[in-house]
Motif scaffolding. Structure first.
Motif, PDB file in Angstrom:
ATOM      1  N   ALA A  59       0.804  -1.231   0.000  1.00 36.27           N
ATOM      2  CA  ALA A  59       0.000   0.000   0.000  1.00 36.27           C
ATOM      3  C   ALA A  59       0.837   1.282   0.000  1.00 36.27           C
ATOM      4  O   ALA A  59       0.536   2.207  -0.769  1.00 36.27           O
ATOM      5  CB  ALA A  59      -0.963   0.000   1.175  1.00 36.27           C
ATOM      6  N   PRO A  60       1.881   1.402   0.838  1.00 29.83           N
ATOM      7  CA  PRO A  60       2.650   2.650   0.828  1.00 29.83           C
ATOM      8  C   PRO A  60       3.239   2.978  -0.544  1.00 29.83           C
ATOM      9  O   PRO A  60       3.270   4.148  -0.946  1.00 29.83           O
ATOM     10  CB  PRO A  60       3.755   2.400   1.861  1.00 29.83           C
ATOM     11  N   ALA A  61       3.698   1.960  -1.259  1.00 30.63           N
ATOM     12  CA  ALA A  61       4.255   2.192  -2.592  1.00 30.63           C
ATOM     13  C   ALA A  61       3.176   2.626  -3.567  1.00 30.63           C
ATOM     14  O   ALA A  61       3.392   3.509  -4.408  1.00 30.63           O
ATOM     15  CB  ALA A  61       4.950   0.917  -3.094  1.00 30.63           C
ATOM     16  N   GLU A  62       1.997   2.042  -3.447  1.00 32.67           N
ATOM     17  CA  GLU A  62       0.882   2.411  -4.323  1.00 32.67           C
ATOM     18  C   GLU A  62       0.442   3.834  -4.047  1.00 32.67           C
ATOM     19  O   GLU A  62       0.211   4.629  -4.963  1.00 32.67           O
ATOM     20  CB  GLU A  62      -0.273   1.426  -4.115  1.00 32.67           C
ATOM     21  N   TRP A  63       0.350   4.190  -2.770  1.00 33.37           N
ATOM     22  CA  TRP A  63      -0.045   5.546  -2.396  1.00 33.37           C
ATOM     23  C   TRP A  63       0.968   6.577  -2.888  1.00 33.37           C
ATOM     24  O   TRP A  63       0.599   7.696  -3.254  1.00 33.37           O
ATOM     25  CB  TRP A  63      -0.158   5.652  -0.874  1.00 33.37           C
TER      26      TRP A  63
END
Length: 270
Positions: A59-63
């Motif tokens: 998720a952090p990379a996608e965000w």
């Protein structure tokens, strides 16, 4: 640093696992004691074996718009999942649930809260005796009524009276952390958090980051696992969440503990 956290194991003394528990990185950071108890519960209540998979859902990379890094995360999860024989993945975090549902739809997923609701709660879970709590839904759970309905069922079975805020379920507000806004724009993040906790009364959350942010702004908040496994309840709703460095340390400490407890292995870091 993700390799310090990564762990992929079948249930102890079993060659295969029908299920694998994926608690997510933030639950292991804030509530590692509950992750261990949850794993015990799952192994006792599900047949066919329950493995344990510690990893980030990406998720952090996608965000952050880091598409290549995000794809690497997804590819790694797929390889790990296939290496275990494609078990059903049990998810505790609604953001993980969202990521799996939207980017890894070939993987069968089950909400942990559905399992608690269907298999029954531990006998020593904390009864509310009519205690009122304002229920906060995670923004990534908006599209998943199975998640937010199960949370309400669990709380009701434990005799808590839930108060619905103005914006709830499919229309819930963000806690102020989503999209990495907490790091990208702290002023806006604080505004969003304060706006979300404007209802009177103690809160109930089922996302570790939502809960920790609320407490950091002075709102007494329980995590749903506090109700199921917590001790000293009068202190749990004000317990401060860990710092960023403490989160990393907690994940590493939990990996070391769980490896030793269930598989008799020592974690050797280079």
């Amino acid at each position: 640093s993700s390799e310090y956290f990564h762990l992929l194991k079948n249930q102890p003394q079993m060659a295969h696992s029908k299920f694998v528990f994926f608690p997510g990185c933030q639950l292991c950071s804030s509530y590692s004691q509950y992750v261990g108890k949850t794993y015990d519960y799952l192994m006792k209540n599900l047949e066919g074996g329950v493995g344990l998979y510690l990893n980030c859902c990406g998720a952090p990379a996608e965000w952050a718009g880091r598409e290549n890094l995000f794809q690497e995360s997804i590819d790694k999860i797929h390889l790990d999942w296939e290496s275990m024989g494609k078990p059903s993945v049990i998810l505790a975090c609604s953001t993980c649930y969202y990521m799996f549902q939207n980017y890894m739809s070939d993987i069968e997923i089950i909400s942990l809260w559905n399992i608690f609701n269907e298999k029954g709660l531990p006998q020593n879970a904390n009864k509310g005796n009519g205690k009122k709590l304002v229920v906060h839904d995670s923004c990534t759970a908006r599209d998943y009524s199975n998640i937010y309905d199960s949370i309400r069922d669990i709380a009701n079975k434990l005799e808590y009276e839930l108060i619905e805020p103005k914006y709830t379920k499919a229309e819930t507000k963000c806690c102020g952390y989503g999209g990495l806004s907490y790091f990208a724009n702290r002023e806006f993040s604080t505004f969003a958090t304060d706006n979300r906790i404007g209802e009177e009364g103690e809160y109930l959350a089922y996302c570790a980051m939502c809960r920790d942010l609320f407490v950091s702004r002075g709102k007494n908040t329980f995590h749903i696992l506090d109700l199921i496994f917590g001790e000293n309840m009068e202190k749990l709703d004000i317990k401060k969440g860990p710092t960023l460095s403490e989160r990393r340390d907690n994940r590493l400490r939990f990996k070391r503990f769980i490896l030793n407890k269930y598989w008799g292995e020592e974690l050797n870091l280079k």
